[in-house]
Scaffold this motif. Structure first.
Motif, PDB file in Angstrom:
ATOM      1  N   PRO A  30       0.814  -1.231   0.000  1.00  0.00           N
ATOM      2  CA  PRO A  30       0.000   0.000   0.000  1.00  0.00           C
ATOM      3  C   PRO A  30       0.839   1.269   0.000  1.00  0.00           C
ATOM      4  CG  PRO A  30      -0.887  -1.615   1.539  1.00  0.00           C
ATOM      5  CD  PRO A  30       0.428  -2.151   1.066  1.00  0.00           C
ATOM      6  N   TRP A  31       2.030   1.196   0.598  1.00  0.00           N
ATOM      7  CA  TRP A  31       2.879   2.383   0.628  1.00  0.00           C
ATOM      8  C   TRP A  31       3.334   2.781  -0.768  1.00  0.00           C
ATOM      9  CZ3 TRP A  31       4.037   6.575   2.922  1.00  0.00           C
ATOM     10  CH2 TRP A  31       5.237   7.243   2.662  1.00  0.00           C
ATOM     11  N   THR A  32       3.670   1.813  -1.614  1.00  0.00           N
ATOM     12  CA  THR A  32       4.095   2.141  -2.977  1.00  0.00           C
ATOM     13  C   THR A  32       2.942   2.744  -3.770  1.00  0.00           C
ATOM     14  OG1 THR A  32       3.581  -0.103  -3.710  1.00  0.00           O
ATOM     15  CG2 THR A  32       5.843   0.337  -2.988  1.00  0.00           C
ATOM     16  N   ALA A  33       1.718   2.281  -3.531  1.00  0.00           N
ATOM     17  CA  ALA A  33       0.565   2.872  -4.211  1.00  0.00           C
ATOM     18  C   ALA A  33       0.361   4.321  -3.782  1.00  0.00           C
ATOM     19  CB  ALA A  33      -0.690   2.046  -3.921  1.00  0.00           C
ATOM     20  N   VAL A  34       0.558   4.602  -2.491  1.00  0.00           N
ATOM     21  CA  VAL A  34       0.428   5.976  -2.006  1.00  0.00           C
ATOM     22  C   VAL A  34       1.495   6.870  -2.619  1.00  0.00           C
ATOM     23  CG1 VAL A  34       0.578   7.439   0.039  1.00  0.00           C
ATOM     24  CG2 VAL A  34      -0.693   5.288   0.142  1.00  0.00           C
ATOM     25  N   VAL A  35       2.718   6.354  -2.720  1.00  0.00           N
ATOM     26  CA  VAL A  35       3.807   7.135  -3.314  1.00  0.00           C
ATOM     27  C   VAL A  35       3.507   7.444  -4.771  1.00  0.00           C
ATOM     28  CG1 VAL A  35       6.244   7.055  -3.968  1.00  0.00           C
ATOM     29  CG2 VAL A  35       5.535   6.285  -1.699  1.00  0.00           C
ATOM     30  N   ARG A  36       2.958   6.465  -5.509  1.00  0.00           N
ATOM     31  CA  ARG A  36       2.613   6.701  -6.914  1.00  0.00           C
ATOM     32  C   ARG A  36       1.546   7.775  -7.042  1.00  0.00           C
ATOM     33  NH1 ARG A  36       2.738   1.039  -7.285  1.00  0.00           N
ATOM     34  NH2 ARG A  36       0.463   0.999  -7.259  1.00  0.00           N
ATOM     35  N   GLY A  42       1.564  15.474  -7.714  1.00  0.00           N
ATOM     36  CA  GLY A  42       2.547  16.537  -7.843  1.00  0.00           C
ATOM     37  C   GLY A  42       2.863  16.869  -9.290  1.00  0.00           C
ATOM     38  N   ALA A  43       2.956  15.835 -10.139  1.00  0.00           N
ATOM     39  CA  ALA A  43       3.250  16.074 -11.552  1.00  0.00           C
ATOM     40  C   ALA A  43       2.110  16.820 -12.239  1.00  0.00           C
ATOM     41  CB  ALA A  43       3.516  14.741 -12.258  1.00  0.00           C
ATOM     42  N   ASP A  44       0.871  16.414 -11.962  1.00  0.00           N
ATOM     43  CA  ASP A  44      -0.278  17.087 -12.577  1.00  0.00           C
ATOM     44  C   ASP A  44      -0.393  18.525 -12.099  1.00  0.00           C
ATOM     45  OD1 ASP A  44      -1.001  14.828 -13.996  1.00  0.00           O
ATOM     46  OD2 ASP A  44      -2.324  14.074 -12.412  1.00  0.00           O
ATOM     47  N   THR A  45      -0.186  18.750 -10.797  1.00  0.00           N
ATOM     48  CA  THR A  45      -0.303  20.102 -10.248  1.00  0.00           C
ATOM     49  C   THR A  45       0.773  21.013 -10.815  1.00  0.00           C
ATOM     50  OG1 THR A  45      -1.224  19.204  -8.191  1.00  0.00           O
ATOM     51  CG2 THR A  45      -0.374  21.443  -8.134  1.00  0.00           C
ATOM     52  N   ALA A  46       2.014  20.542 -10.837  1.00  0.00           N
ATOM     53  CA  ALA A  46       3.103  21.370 -11.359  1.00  0.00           C
ATOM     54  C   ALA A  46       2.887  21.685 -12.836  1.00  0.00           C
ATOM     55  CB  ALA A  46       4.437  20.657 -11.153  1.00  0.00           C
ATOM     56  N   ALA A 104       3.764  13.095 -18.322  1.00  0.00           N
ATOM     57  CA  ALA A 104       3.174  11.800 -18.671  1.00  0.00           C
ATOM     58  C   ALA A 104       3.947  10.652 -18.039  1.00  0.00           C
ATOM     59  CB  ALA A 104       3.130  11.640 -20.189  1.00  0.00           C
ATOM     60  N   VAL A 105       5.266  10.771 -17.947  1.00  0.00           N
ATOM     61  CA  VAL A 105       6.066   9.713 -17.331  1.00  0.00           C
ATOM     62  C   VAL A 105       5.704   9.557 -15.865  1.00  0.00           C
ATOM     63  CG1 VAL A 105       8.411   9.084 -16.674  1.00  0.00           C
ATOM     64  CG2 VAL A 105       7.949   9.920 -18.978  1.00  0.00           C
ATOM     65  N   LEU A 106       5.518  10.675 -15.158  1.00  0.00           N
ATOM     66  CA  LEU A 106       5.195  10.608 -13.738  1.00  0.00           C
ATOM     67  C   LEU A 106       3.743  10.230 -13.493  1.00  0.00           C
ATOM     68  CD1 LEU A 106       7.108  13.783 -12.490  1.00  0.00           C
ATOM     69  CD2 LEU A 106       7.795  11.399 -12.265  1.00  0.00           C
ATOM     70  N   ALA A 107       2.845  10.638 -14.394  1.00  0.00           N
ATOM     71  CA  ALA A 107       1.422  10.377 -14.197  1.00  0.00           C
ATOM     72  C   ALA A 107       0.946   9.101 -14.875  1.00  0.00           C
ATOM     73  CB  ALA A 107       0.594  11.563 -14.712  1.00  0.00           C
ATOM     74  N   GLY A 108       1.773   8.497 -15.720  1.00  0.00           N
ATOM     75  CA  GLY A 108       1.381   7.253 -16.364  1.00  0.00           C
ATOM     76  C   GLY A 108       0.544   7.428 -17.611  1.00  0.00           C
ATOM     77  N   ASP A 109       0.594   8.585 -18.263  1.00  0.00           N
ATOM     78  CA  ASP A 109      -0.156   8.832 -19.491  1.00  0.00           C
ATOM     79  C   ASP A 109       0.757   8.690 -20.704  1.00  0.00           C
ATOM     80  OD1 ASP A 109      -2.417   9.232 -18.068  1.00  0.00           O
ATOM     81  OD2 ASP A 109      -2.381  11.425 -18.173  1.00  0.00           O
ATOM     82  N   LEU A 110       0.141   8.755 -21.879  1.00  0.00           N
ATOM     83  CA  LEU A 110       0.911   8.659 -23.114  1.00  0.00           C
ATOM     84  C   LEU A 110       1.561   9.999 -23.433  1.00  0.00           C
ATOM     85  CD1 LEU A 110      -1.538   6.625 -25.384  1.00  0.00           C
ATOM     86  CD2 LEU A 110       0.512   5.799 -24.219  1.00  0.00           C
ATOM     87  N   PRO A 111       2.856  10.028 -23.747  1.00  0.00           N
ATOM     88  CA  PRO A 111       3.509  11.284 -24.101  1.00  0.00           C
ATOM     89  C   PRO A 111       3.165  11.701 -25.518  1.00  0.00           C
ATOM     90  CG  PRO A 111       5.062   9.485 -24.251  1.00  0.00           C
ATOM     91  CD  PRO A 111       3.787   8.890 -23.728  1.00  0.00           C
ATOM     92  N   LEU A 112       3.521  12.933 -25.848  1.00  0.00           N
ATOM     93  CA  LEU A 112       3.329  13.431 -27.200  1.00  0.00           C
ATOM     94  C   LEU A 112       4.401  12.870 -28.113  1.00  0.00           C
ATOM     95  CD1 LEU A 112       1.568  15.525 -25.595  1.00  0.00           C
ATOM     96  CD2 LEU A 112       2.196  17.181 -27.344  1.00  0.00           C
ATOM     97  N   ALA A 113       4.049  12.735 -29.370  1.00  0.00           N
ATOM     98  CA  ALA A 113       5.004  12.277 -30.377  1.00  0.00           C
ATOM     99  C   ALA A 113       5.515  13.466 -31.163  1.00  0.00           C
ATOM    100  CB  ALA A 113       4.349  11.260 -31.312  1.00  0.00           C
ATOM    101  N   GLU A 114       6.801  13.474 -31.415  1.00  0.00           N
ATOM    102  CA  GLU A 114       7.396  14.545 -32.221  1.00  0.00           C
ATOM    103  C   GLU A 114       6.930  14.400 -33.668  1.00  0.00           C
ATOM    104  OE1 GLU A 114       9.627  17.941 -32.904  1.00  0.00           O
ATOM    105  OE2 GLU A 114       9.255  16.936 -30.984  1.00  0.00           O
ATOM    106  N   PRO A 115       6.282  15.408 -34.232  1.00  0.00           N
ATOM    107  CA  PRO A 115       5.773  15.280 -35.603  1.00  0.00           C
ATOM    108  C   PRO A 115       6.891  15.215 -36.619  1.00  0.00           C
ATOM    109  CG  PRO A 115       5.514  17.523 -34.844  1.00  0.00           C
ATOM    110  CD  PRO A 115       6.001  16.737 -33.655  1.00  0.00           C
ATOM    111  N   ARG A 116       6.655  14.457 -37.669  1.00  0.00           N
ATOM    112  CA  ARG A 116       7.608  14.398 -38.774  1.00  0.00           C
ATOM    113  C   ARG A 116       7.438  15.633 -39.653  1.00  0.00           C
ATOM    114  NH1 ARG A 116       5.670   9.073 -38.549  1.00  0.00           N
ATOM    115  NH2 ARG A 116       4.143   9.579 -40.160  1.00  0.00           N
ATOM    116  N   ARG A 117       8.545  16.230 -40.011  1.00  0.00           N
ATOM    117  CA  ARG A 117       8.529  17.447 -40.810  1.00  0.00           C
ATOM    118  C   ARG A 117       9.213  17.194 -42.145  1.00  0.00           C
ATOM    119  NH1 ARG A 117       7.434  21.912 -37.515  1.00  0.00           N
ATOM    120  NH2 ARG A 117       7.594  21.470 -35.287  1.00  0.00           N
ATOM    121  N   ALA A 118       8.732  17.904 -43.140  1.00  0.00           N
ATOM    122  CA  ALA A 118       9.386  17.840 -44.442  1.00  0.00           C
ATOM    123  C   ALA A 118      10.733  18.541 -44.364  1.00  0.00           C
ATOM    124  CB  ALA A 118       8.509  18.488 -45.512  1.00  0.00           C
ATOM    125  N   ALA A 119      11.719  17.984 -45.038  1.00  0.00           N
ATOM    126  CA  ALA A 119      13.051  18.569 -45.021  1.00  0.00           C
ATOM    127  C   ALA A 119      13.023  19.961 -45.652  1.00  0.00           C
ATOM    128  CB  ALA A 119      14.032  17.677 -45.773  1.00  0.00           C
TER     129      ALA A 119
END
Length: 252
Positions: A30-36, A42-46, A104-119
């Protein structure tokens, strides 16, 4: 009995589960769940609190650049200025992607993907070879749709961030002030302005001003602090994902 957090062994012929998270271990205390949960809160608030001032800076810089570039386009001078504004908007978008990925890493969500750009024209051309002219490079930069999407994000992100910032701060203040009411309510002056009200209004106001009601409201704010903050962070990140993420193509 000693609890372990080692990951479960995987069979050689098993198929990896793409939904499995690194924190899914053999025995999670239960302690690890509380820490998560605290780390996610904290990540969402910041993320939400920093977004408002950062989006205001992006709006002022990009809007000022466009305000200078648009009137000068009749003299063709505004075109390179507008291209420079797109470069600045790209930098703001890059910082926003890194902030969203870190959250996203701290909250467990999917991060954004860097879009591909034309040269860009002239990029990768060997030294000494003929390079495209400056007007051609400027026009190619102005034809980049992702650059304009990033510009729109810089111009409009502050509108949503006002809402998410206000709701997040309200929930934090309500949770902290309500649950600690007995520590500070004694320092408040007595309310003597209820005598001019009718009986029902005076009774309702006394209930709202009572310490028990403040404590109950604080408990409600505290119990809903994590989901409300998560909702505001996901709303802000979802808006960024709409404009800054890799555009999805629908297969027919």
């Amino acid at each position: 009995m000693i609890e372990t957090t080692a990951q479960l062994p995987r069979r050689a012929d098993s198929v990896p589960d793409p939904t499995e998270q690194p924190w899914q271990t053999e025995a999670s205390t239960p302690w690890t769940a509380v820490v998560r949960r605290i780390r996610s809160l904290g990540a969402d608030t910041a993320y939400v609190l920093v977004t408002l001032p950062w989006s205001l800076v992006a709006f002022v810089v990009v809007f000022t650049g466009l305000a200078v570039a648009v009137p000068l386009m009749v003299f063709w001078v505004g075109l390179p200025i507008a291209a420079g504004v797109l470069v600045v908007a790209r930098w703001f978008a890059s910082v926003e992607r890194s902030r969203t990925v870190r959250r996203a890493v701290l909250a467990g969500d999917l991060p954004l993907a860097e879009p591909r750009r034309a040269a860009a024209p002239g990029r990768g051309v060997p030294v000494g070879a003929d390079r495209p002219s400056l007007p051609r490079r400027v026009l190619a930069s102005l034809r980049d749709p992702q650059g304009w999407r990033e510009t729109v994000h810089a111009l409009t992100s502050w509108i949503l961030s006002i809402v998410t910032f206000t709701v997040t701060v309200t929930w934090w203040v309500g949770a902290v002030a309500g649950t600690t009411v007995y520590a500070w309510v004694r320092f408040l002056p007595e309310n003597t302005g209820n005598d001019d009200l009718s009986g029902a209004a005076r009774d309702a106001l006394e209930v709202l001003n009572s310490t028990g009601f403040k404590l109950a409201a604080g408990i409600v704010f505290l119990l809903t602090l994590l989901p409300m903050t998560r909702a505001m962070a996901r709303l802000q990140a979802g808006f960024a994902r709409t404009l800054l993420d890799e555009p999805r193509t629908v297969a027919r």
